[in-house]
Write a protein that holds these residues in place. Sequence first.
Motif, short mmCIF file in Angstrom:
data_model
loop_
_atom_site.label_atom_id
_atom_site.label_comp_id
_atom_site.label_asym_id
_atom_site.label_seq_id
_atom_site.Cartn_x
_atom_site.Cartn_y
_atom_site.Cartn_z
N GLU B 26 0.81 -1.21 0.00
CA GLU B 26 0.00 0.00 0.00
C GLU B 26 0.85 1.27 0.00
OE1 GLU B 26 -3.22 -0.51 2.59
OE2 GLU B 26 -4.09 1.45 2.18
N GLU B 27 1.96 1.25 0.72
CA GLU B 27 2.79 2.45 0.81
C GLU B 27 3.42 2.80 -0.54
OE1 GLU B 27 5.35 -1.05 1.77
OE2 GLU B 27 3.35 -0.33 2.29
N ARG B 28 3.47 1.82 -1.46
CA ARG B 28 4.10 2.09 -2.75
C ARG B 28 3.08 2.55 -3.80
NH1 ARG B 28 7.27 -3.13 -4.13
NH2 ARG B 28 7.33 -2.17 -6.18
N VAL B 29 1.81 2.64 -3.44
CA VAL B 29 0.79 3.04 -4.41
C VAL B 29 0.95 4.51 -4.80
CG1 VAL B 29 -1.65 3.58 -4.58
CG2 VAL B 29 -0.94 1.32 -3.86
N ALA B 30 0.94 4.76 -6.09
CA ALA B 30 1.08 6.13 -6.58
C ALA B 30 0.22 6.29 -7.82
CB ALA B 30 2.54 6.41 -6.90
N THR B 31 0.00 7.52 -8.23
CA THR B 31 -0.70 7.73 -9.49
C THR B 31 0.31 8.10 -10.56
OG1 THR B 31 -1.08 10.06 -9.10
CG2 THR B 31 -2.78 8.54 -8.32
N LEU B 32 -0.14 7.95 -11.81
CA LEU B 32 0.73 8.19 -12.96
C LEU B 32 1.29 9.62 -12.94
CD1 LEU B 32 1.84 6.89 -15.47
CD2 LEU B 32 -0.26 7.48 -16.67
N GLY B 38 10.82 10.25 -17.46
CA GLY B 38 11.77 9.18 -17.73
C GLY B 38 11.55 7.95 -16.88
N ALA B 39 10.72 8.08 -15.82
CA ALA B 39 10.50 6.93 -14.94
C ALA B 39 9.42 6.02 -15.52
CB ALA B 39 10.08 7.42 -13.56
N ALA B 40 9.45 4.76 -15.08
CA ALA B 40 8.49 3.79 -15.58
C ALA B 40 7.73 3.15 -14.42
CB ALA B 40 9.20 2.72 -16.40
N GLY B 41 6.61 2.53 -14.74
CA GLY B 41 5.82 1.86 -13.71
C GLY B 41 4.89 0.86 -14.37
N THR B 42 4.06 0.22 -13.56
CA THR B 42 3.08 -0.72 -14.08
C THR B 42 1.70 -0.26 -13.61
OG1 THR B 42 4.72 -2.48 -13.86
CG2 THR B 42 2.44 -3.14 -14.22
N VAL B 43 0.75 -0.24 -14.54
CA VAL B 43 -0.61 0.17 -14.18
C VAL B 43 -1.21 -0.86 -13.23
CG1 VAL B 43 -2.91 0.69 -15.07
CG2 VAL B 43 -0.89 1.32 -16.41
N THR B 44 -1.77 -0.39 -12.11
CA THR B 44 -2.42 -1.33 -11.20
C THR B 44 -3.93 -1.16 -11.21
OG1 THR B 44 -2.17 0.19 -9.36
CG2 THR B 44 -0.43 -1.44 -9.65
N ASP B 97 -4.09 11.44 -12.91
CA ASP B 97 -4.42 11.20 -11.51
C ASP B 97 -5.30 9.96 -11.33
OD1 ASP B 97 -3.01 13.18 -10.27
OD2 ASP B 97 -4.64 14.65 -10.33
N CYS B 98 -6.04 9.60 -12.38
CA CYS B 98 -6.96 8.47 -12.29
C CYS B 98 -6.24 7.14 -12.40
CB CYS B 98 -8.00 8.55 -13.41
SG CYS B 98 -9.01 10.01 -13.34
N ILE B 99 -5.00 7.18 -12.89
CA ILE B 99 -4.31 5.92 -13.19
C ILE B 99 -3.36 5.58 -12.05
CG2 ILE B 99 -2.78 4.76 -14.83
CD1 ILE B 99 -4.04 6.75 -16.95
N ARG B 100 -3.66 4.47 -11.36
CA ARG B 100 -2.82 4.01 -10.25
C ARG B 100 -1.69 3.18 -10.82
NH1 ARG B 100 -5.99 4.49 -5.53
NH2 ARG B 100 -7.28 6.32 -5.90
N ILE B 101 -0.51 3.38 -10.28
CA ILE B 101 0.62 2.60 -10.78
C ILE B 101 1.47 2.10 -9.63
CG2 ILE B 101 0.82 3.77 -13.01
CD1 ILE B 101 3.37 5.10 -11.47
N ALA B 102 2.23 1.07 -9.93
CA ALA B 102 3.29 0.62 -9.03
C ALA B 102 4.59 0.99 -9.73
CB ALA B 102 3.20 -0.88 -8.83
N PRO B 103 5.36 1.93 -9.16
CA PRO B 103 6.58 2.37 -9.85
C PRO B 103 7.56 1.21 -9.98
CG PRO B 103 6.05 3.81 -8.00
CD PRO B 103 5.16 2.63 -7.89
N THR B 104 8.25 1.16 -11.10
CA THR B 104 9.28 0.16 -11.29
C THR B 104 10.52 0.63 -10.53
OG1 THR B 104 8.37 -0.13 -13.47
CG2 THR B 104 10.48 -1.18 -13.05
N ALA B 105 11.08 -0.24 -9.71
CA ALA B 105 12.22 0.16 -8.88
C ALA B 105 13.44 0.48 -9.74
CB ALA B 105 12.55 -0.93 -7.89
#
Lengths: 648, 105
Positions: B26-32, B38-44, B97-105
């Motif tokens: 939960e602490e890693r949840v962020a929006t797009l 340049g950063a990447a993530g995965t849509v959750t 803001d509507c798109i939740r992502i998990a940032p790629t480390a």
Amino acid sequence: MSDHCGPAEPAGVAVAGRRRIALVGSPNSGKTTLFNALTGLRAKTGNYPGVTVTRYQGVAETALGPVVLEDLPGTYSLTAISPDERIVAGVLDPADDSQDTPDALILTLDATTLRRSLRLAAQVLRADLPVCVVVTFTDELTRRQGRLDLAALGRALGVPVLAVVGGRRQQLGELRELLGGPATWSRPLVPPPLDAEAVSGWVDSVLASAGYAAPELDARTRRLDAVLLHPVGGTVVFLATMFVFFQTIFTLAAPVQGLIETGFAALGDQVRASIGVDWLAGLLADGVIGGVGGVVVFLPQIALLFVLISLLEGVGYLARAAFLMDRVMARAGLEGRAFVALLSSFACAIPGIMATRTLPSTRDRIATMMGAPLMTCSARLPVYVLLIGLLVPSDARVGPIGAQGLVMFGLYLGGAVSAMLTAWLFSRLGRSAGPALPFYMEMPPYRLPSARSVLLAVYDACRGFLAKVGKIILGTTVVLWLLLNLPAPSDAELARAGVDPADSSAVASYTIDHSLAADVGRAVEPVFEPLGFDWRINVGVLASLSAREVFVATMGQVAAATNPDDPSQALADLRVQDGPRAGEPLFTAPVLAALLVFFLYALQCMSTIAVLRRESGSWRWPAIAFTYLFALAWTMALLARVVVGAVT
Amino acid sequence: MSVMSAMSLRRHAAPVLVPASVGPVEERVATLSALRCGAAGTVTGVVADDPAVAQRLVDLGFVPGTPVETVRRAPLRDPVVYRVAGYEIALRKAQADCIRIAPTA
């Protein structure tokens, strides 16, 4: 074709009993290129019943005779959130009675964005209609090291699949063969799933079966974007592009427009010289030939605008420009793409309103159209020059700056600010009709548009303008000529009034002073009285409906100026004829200020009204625009008169 | 198949409202929109007040499980170009803001 399509329905295209095939696909998927390649120059535009969405139909030859082809608005999904998309959903739904369902569908899929495009395919394949898939940009897929097995894609989707790249002849031949018999097309055994996650699984399996390898990043696009979207470099290129864009439609078109005006004037003189009957010669020369000239004179601007817009759009720069400008335009409740339309309106509202076609959302299109007429167009210039010349002495200065230029600048600024505020207001009003549409804009790779597609866009715009708008402009010009010149005074009447029939400017003045237009001007005097306009100014305002600059020559005629094209001296000498101000100069500073402000706001241009009618699809929006702009013009003019009256 | 018209599709299409706060991360949840350039993530998941808007963002390729990357910001910070599903698309902050992502480390 059912009966609800009304007069906007192009005759000759929608023949009863002829097979109808609709093109579905996302924006930038090559849908319209394919439509143009299949139908050529025989496309007709109309409107969908009851909405502001343009309908493109054309006849395409197939192996088994002609079919009616319809180019549906581009959409990313059948879950509609805008009026344009509701059309697509409605057309594809046999249960929706408001739109006719076609007999078959062509679905265009961009090979370079197949993962996304297949989600639309899943929805389209669920419609109970024969579907054939045309995969586009397969050449670009190969160039960017991607891979796709078309036959396997066909097997995975369960429908006919073929590739057509940029409307190549041989591939089109295969497609025409196929379009002959939609009844024989294979249909999917099991429709694609509905649930979003299941669709993702379906897309994965289709891509795997078709041996799809996604294309690499387009190196050319990446290099270009590094410059064109750079915070500094990109802004500089953007401003330079817009400067060239504006200069082209403003200056490059001007000499051609000058030639057209001179040509039609010469033709008019020719007619006048060869017809003995004065009123008939005048009607033909000034009313009819002048009216036709008044239509044709817009063509250079429209043609240039559409060359530029379709080039910029085809190349992919329009999306970039909109990306750079989006934040600024968001202030006015619009999006980046509205910038080009508003900029064009500085040259003329006609191309400006036509440029709103690039906006995907109907609400933005209407809001931009409502703001565009307030931008200071080139036709206001002669009016401003004349009135400012009367209002401000040429040697007056504010500091080091000439006062005349300052007033002119103020009018330009006032127009631009008012246009943005109006657009903001209408986009807010539109929002109350439904939630704000989400903003998203695909950034397609840079591509070279074909000359054919550019020329088709230009041809389509010019032809549409001549056919739909030309009639209205010509009609207005003739009616206004009749109002301003009838009844023609007889020689006996002139003699009675002590006018020398040989003195043409005196005769012209006598005619206009006793014309039907003068009756109209007197009849509306109570309306304009608070602004300080007398019936003579009202006649000028009425005449300027055909084109704002006509105000100058009409006032010249009214004042019997020896040179009607530069009537400032004659106007300065005009006196109020009756009422409490009788004998005072007519054009006092407060009246001039009111008149300037009136011209800033009022929709004194039948051409704009006509083009609003064409681009919005009904008389509703032009009627709204004329009414609110008149009310605004009247109020602001009154305000200007009171304020200027108080300080002078 | 005959009842599977576009109409029924529209009526029954359920918006994808995947709760972003599932699982122990939960602490890693962020929006797009919070993703830097340049950063990447995965849509959750996609969460919007209007289900149709959520549905549209999914249709545009922001499907849970899809990798997404921030490509470029406009000079005035907004909108931002993202790369998703093999293409590039510009979104305003309100949509990102509507798109939740998990940032790629």
